[in-house]
Design a protein around this motif. Structure first.
Motif, PDB file in Angstrom:
ATOM      1  N   MET A  43      -6.368   7.694   6.919  1.00  0.00           N
ATOM      2  CA  MET A  43      -5.436   6.911   7.851  1.00  0.00           C
ATOM      3  C   MET A  43      -5.769   7.409   9.325  1.00  0.00           C
ATOM      4  O   MET A  43      -5.745   6.836  10.367  1.00  0.00           O
ATOM      5  CB  MET A  43      -4.232   6.843   7.360  1.00  0.00           C
ATOM      6  CG  MET A  43      -3.750   5.966   6.399  1.00  0.00           C
ATOM      7  SD  MET A  43      -1.896   5.854   5.930  1.00  0.00           S
ATOM      8  CE  MET A  43      -1.603   7.357   5.366  1.00  0.00           C
ATOM      9  N   GLU A  87       2.171   9.677   0.068  1.00  0.00           N
ATOM     10  CA  GLU A  87       1.291  10.887  -0.883  1.00  0.00           C
ATOM     11  C   GLU A  87       2.285  12.107  -0.431  1.00  0.00           C
ATOM     12  O   GLU A  87       2.111  12.722   0.218  1.00  0.00           O
ATOM     13  CB  GLU A  87      -0.109  10.901  -0.633  1.00  0.00           C
ATOM     14  CG  GLU A  87      -0.440  11.198   0.765  1.00  0.00           C
ATOM     15  CD  GLU A  87      -1.793  11.757   1.005  1.00  0.00           C
ATOM     16  OE1 GLU A  87      -2.652  11.870   0.112  1.00  0.00           O
ATOM     17  OE2 GLU A  87      -2.226  12.174   2.259  1.00  0.00           O
ATOM     18  N   ASN A 139      -2.600   2.728  -3.760  1.00  0.00           N
ATOM     19  CA  ASN A 139      -2.608   3.718  -2.930  1.00  0.00           C
ATOM     20  C   ASN A 139      -3.877   3.686  -1.837  1.00  0.00           C
ATOM     21  O   ASN A 139      -4.594   2.703  -2.029  1.00  0.00           O
ATOM     22  CB  ASN A 139      -2.506   5.241  -3.478  1.00  0.00           C
ATOM     23  CG  ASN A 139      -3.739   5.551  -3.864  1.00  0.00           C
ATOM     24  OD1 ASN A 139      -4.889   4.835  -4.209  1.00  0.00           O
ATOM     25  ND2 ASN A 139      -3.660   6.883  -4.272  1.00  0.00           N
ATOM     26  N   VAL A 140      -3.728   4.567  -0.841  1.00  0.00           N
ATOM     27  CA  VAL A 140      -4.963   4.283   0.110  1.00  0.00           C
ATOM     28  C   VAL A 140      -6.224   4.332  -0.468  1.00  0.00           C
ATOM     29  O   VAL A 140      -6.955   3.593  -0.141  1.00  0.00           O
ATOM     30  CB  VAL A 140      -4.531   5.185   1.124  1.00  0.00           C
ATOM     31  CG1 VAL A 140      -5.675   5.283   2.218  1.00  0.00           C
ATOM     32  CG2 VAL A 140      -3.161   4.963   1.959  1.00  0.00           C
ATOM     33  N   CYS A 187       0.895  -1.179  -0.150  1.00  0.00           N
ATOM     34  CA  CYS A 187      -0.039  -0.077  -0.101  1.00  0.00           C
ATOM     35  C   CYS A 187       0.891   1.143  -0.034  1.00  0.00           C
ATOM     36  O   CYS A 187       1.649   1.545   0.932  1.00  0.00           O
ATOM     37  CB  CYS A 187      -1.121  -0.100   1.210  1.00  0.00           C
ATOM     38  SG  CYS A 187      -1.828   1.364   1.276  1.00  0.00           S
ATOM     39  N   ALA A 208       1.258   4.855   0.844  1.00  0.00           N
ATOM     40  CA  ALA A 208       0.964   5.693   1.784  1.00  0.00           C
ATOM     41  C   ALA A 208       1.676   6.911   1.701  1.00  0.00           C
ATOM     42  O   ALA A 208       1.772   7.649   2.787  1.00  0.00           O
ATOM     43  CB  ALA A 208       0.413   5.405   3.035  1.00  0.00           C
ATOM     44  N   ASP A 261      -4.973  10.801   1.765  1.00  0.00           N
ATOM     45  CA  ASP A 261      -4.699   9.342   2.396  1.00  0.00           C
ATOM     46  C   ASP A 261      -4.492   9.587   3.878  1.00  0.00           C
ATOM     47  O   ASP A 261      -4.772   8.924   4.658  1.00  0.00           O
ATOM     48  CB  ASP A 261      -3.357   8.662   1.695  1.00  0.00           C
ATOM     49  CG  ASP A 261      -3.695   8.372   0.351  1.00  0.00           C
ATOM     50  OD1 ASP A 261      -5.053   8.359  -0.085  1.00  0.00           O
ATOM     51  OD2 ASP A 261      -2.674   8.071  -0.673  1.00  0.00           O
ATOM     52  N   ARG A 262      -3.799  10.699   4.121  1.00  0.00           N
ATOM     53  CA  ARG A 262      -3.398  11.163   5.686  1.00  0.00           C
ATOM     54  C   ARG A 262      -4.992  11.356   6.461  1.00  0.00           C
ATOM     55  O   ARG A 262      -4.986  10.628   7.500  1.00  0.00           O
ATOM     56  CB  ARG A 262      -2.794  12.508   5.870  1.00  0.00           C
ATOM     57  CG  ARG A 262      -2.748  13.025   7.188  1.00  0.00           C
ATOM     58  CD  ARG A 262      -2.024  14.283   7.248  1.00  0.00           C
ATOM     59  NE  ARG A 262      -2.599  15.251   6.512  1.00  0.00           N
ATOM     60  CZ  ARG A 262      -3.755  16.006   7.102  1.00  0.00           C
ATOM     61  NH1 ARG A 262      -4.280  15.911   8.270  1.00  0.00           N
ATOM     62  NH2 ARG A 262      -4.519  17.126   6.408  1.00  0.00           N
ATOM     63  N   LEU A 274       4.392   4.198   4.477  1.00  0.00           N
ATOM     64  CA  LEU A 274       3.888   5.566   5.153  1.00  0.00           C
ATOM     65  C   LEU A 274       4.784   6.517   5.237  1.00  0.00           C
ATOM     66  O   LEU A 274       6.010   6.591   5.663  1.00  0.00           O
ATOM     67  CB  LEU A 274       3.159   5.270   6.567  1.00  0.00           C
ATOM     68  CG  LEU A 274       1.981   6.089   7.037  1.00  0.00           C
ATOM     69  CD1 LEU A 274       1.404   5.097   8.120  1.00  0.00           C
ATOM     70  CD2 LEU A 274       2.517   7.153   7.828  1.00  0.00           C
TER      71      LEU A 274
END
Length: 606
Positions: free
Chosen positions: A294, A282, A407-408, A278, A280, A290-291, A321
């Motif tokens: 999450m 970005e 991606n997320v 994944c 993450a 995405d933040r 991440l």
């Protein structure tokens, strides 16, 4: 710094940081005190080489504990992993968040990227520098992913444990306070503040943000959590892939590759093991969706990754991440711990005989690691440089094995596909762009944040919902790798086909508005500086072209006359075409996009 094993010794703190990650060394070949047995045979070398992928976590461990990576610390980590120091030095210097030179234990990262530049980042930096003492290092940073609260700053104080504090929107007073006393910094606002539509019953991807307790697994399940995974087990891997394919879901990171085709290609590979990654990381300026997911709905990502792993035959997933996301890291670590404790990750997920687990790997400040093969190199413990294709990741990806990377946002779209069905999902949006899409709206608007709309809304619809201010001059679509559109082009439909026809791009969903108070040449120069800094330097067109692009824009900003401007714009076009045609990866291929659009559509230097 010597690029071979030398006589430098780690401090007790540095040794403790590495040993906490790797365990105590078993022989002097790994850095322990020499014993008689070590004089007769070498132990641990093969096992250590198999742990090369722990190089990046090891560098993080040292940097978190001490604040920088000394020669002795790097030497000790290299001995533990039997990595040549020259290679480890190349990795350590690749990432912006690491330093191989002494610096104070407290580092203050102040964002100077597009949204923050427009919000007064230059004045913020000047005010902070006037008040900071010698024990704090100020670092002008690329986008921190806090664009809805620009300007933004992140304080990192090394120690055991490392402490962080976010200041956004940042003032000189609050930022200096956070840097000198992180524990006294104001708490970050809840994720719902980044979602102006929070609580709207029409939301799909953001339905739980601001509604559920992001740390409560029970609350997540009460609001529909893990229904999608149970249906996946009922359907079986092949039928899950068919549902995803029939839904029309494509990647939400910018490339828009069909997700079902990627999953099918990975699942059909005979080589094993398969991996799931994944993305993450970005790092596109202006992107923060995405933040928000999450931080506000972490279990949805855990569930979606589990489904993707099940469908593609993967038993191990990596969540890569961003290093600049401390709260997202804490939320995801907590979610993984709770999922394992409740049998939702581990050797027997939900009692279905399927083993799957997720490991978090932190990035360290490298935009290029958003490219999938560069991300694989980073996880494996090498410099995050893109690989040539073919072979493609579905054939030979992470550790040379078949790998699916999403991606997320792409992954969490799988949940409504399985709970509502592929046909219902495909009915949302347009025929070629199906489902909902998240947009990161920032800049000259009253209500910045992450917005969810079905594909097909216009740019004007999004901006009106966010409260666009008077005097709008231009909108940047897709981030630094995207392009500008004029204020009279707000009827552009936000679909892949609609933006393409208009000579723009949806990209990662960035919608950044600029009014007439923002100096456009300064923004373009900042974009050029960004690409110059973030180029990995592997290929000549990008390595040289990004520097030449910045130099030409700097000369144009100095206003040296009409004839000189014509020559510089001609040079920009030539360099831009070379980068677009000959660069290895998307960074160089898109580095000219925003500048070209500003010249041609906005008349930036007329």
């Amino acid at each position: 710094m010597d690029l071979h094993f030398g006589d430098s010794k780690p401090t007790d703190d540095e040794r403790a940081a590495v040993d906490a990650l790797l365990g105590p060394p078993e022989s002097s070949w790994e850095g322990a005190d020499r014993s008689d047995a070590d004089l007769r045979w070498a132990r641990g070398g093969r096992a250590a080489r198999d742990r090369r992928d722990l190089l990046l976590p090891g560098l993080h461990a040292i940097n978190d504990r001490v604040g920088w990576i000394s020669a002795g610390a790097l030497d000790y980590l290299c001995r533990r992993l039997t990595v040549p120091p020259a290679e480890a030095y190349g990795v350590a210097t690749f990432y912006a968040m690491f330093s191989v030179r002494p610096r104070p234990s407290t580092v203050l990262h102040v964002c100077t990227d597009l949204a923050c530049t427009a919000a007064g980042a230059a004045d913020l930096c000047a005010g902070i520098e006037a008040r900071l003492g010698p024990g704090i290092h100020l670092e002008r940073s690329p986008c921190l992913g806090l664009c809805e609260r620009a300007p933004a700053a992140l304080t990192v104080r090394a120690g055991d444990p490392v402490r962080t504090a976010v200041s956004a929107p940042a003032t000189v007073r609050d930022t200096v306070l956070a840097a000198t006393a992180p524990d006294s910094a104001p708490e970050e606002p809840p994720p719902a503040t980044a979602v102006p539509q929070a609580g709207n019953p029409g939301l799909t991807l953001l339905a739980r943000v601001g509604v559920v307790d992001p740390e409560s697994l029970d609350d997540y399940r009460t609001h529909g959590g893990y229904r999608a995974l149970r249906r996946a087990f009922d359907l079986g891997p092949a039928a899950v892939i068919r549902e995803v394919t029939d839904s029309g879901l494509v990647g939400r990171g910018g490339a828009a590759f069909p997700t079902g085709r990627k999953w099918q290609a990975t699942a059909s590979q005979p080589d094993h093991p398969h991996y799931l990654v994944c993305n993450a990381d970005e790092s596109e300026p202006g992107t923060f969706k995405d933040r928000v997911i999450m931080e506000g709905d972490p279990y949805s990502l855990v569930e979606a990754m589990t489904i993707a792993g099940y469908a593609t035959g993967a038993h191990h997933g990596y969540l890569y991440l961003r290093g600049e996301y401390p709260r997202a890291l804490a939320r995801m670590e907590h979610a993984l711990t709770q999922a394992r404790a409740r049998g939702l990750l581990g050797p027997d997920v939900l009692g279905q005989g399927y083993a799957f687990d997720i490991e978090i790997r932190r990035g360290a400040g490298a935009y290029i690691c958003g490219e999938e093969t560069a991300l694989f190199n980073s996880i494996e413990g090498y410099r995050g440089e893109p690989r040539s294709k073919p072979p493609f990741p579905v054939e030979k990806g992470l550790f040379g094995k078949p790998t699916v990377e999403n991606n997320v946002e792409t992954l969490v779209n799988v949940l409504p596909i399985l709970t509502g069905g592929a046909q219902a999902y495909a009915a949302v949006g347009t025929e070629a762009s199906t489902g909902p899409k998240l947009y990161c709206v920032s800049g000259s608007v009253e209500r910045p944040g992450v917005y969810e709309f079905p594909f097909g809304v216009t740019l004007g619809d999004v901006l009106r919902e966010a409260g666009v201010r008077d005097g709008l001059r231009a909108v940047l679509l897709g981030g630094a790798a995207g392009g500008f559109v004029r204020a009279d082009e707000l009827d552009i439909p936000l679909t892949f086909e609609g933006t393409r026809a208009a000579g723009a791009t949806v990209g990662s969903g960035v919608v950044m508005a600029f009014d007439s108070t923002v100096p456009l040449p300064r923004l373009l120069l900042r974009i050029a500086e960004f690409f110059r800094d973030e180029s990995c330097g592997q290929c000549v067109p990008c390595r040289v072209g990004t520097v030449r692009q910045e130099e030409a824009l700097r000369r144009l900003g100095e206003g040296r006359g009409a004839a000189a401007a014509v020559d510089d714009i001609a040079l920009l076009r030539e360099v831009g075409r070379a980068m677009r045609d000959a660069s290895i990866c998307g960074l160089g291929q898109t580095a000219w996009n925003a500048v070209e659009s500003a010249i041609d559509r906005l008349g930036a230097y007329e």
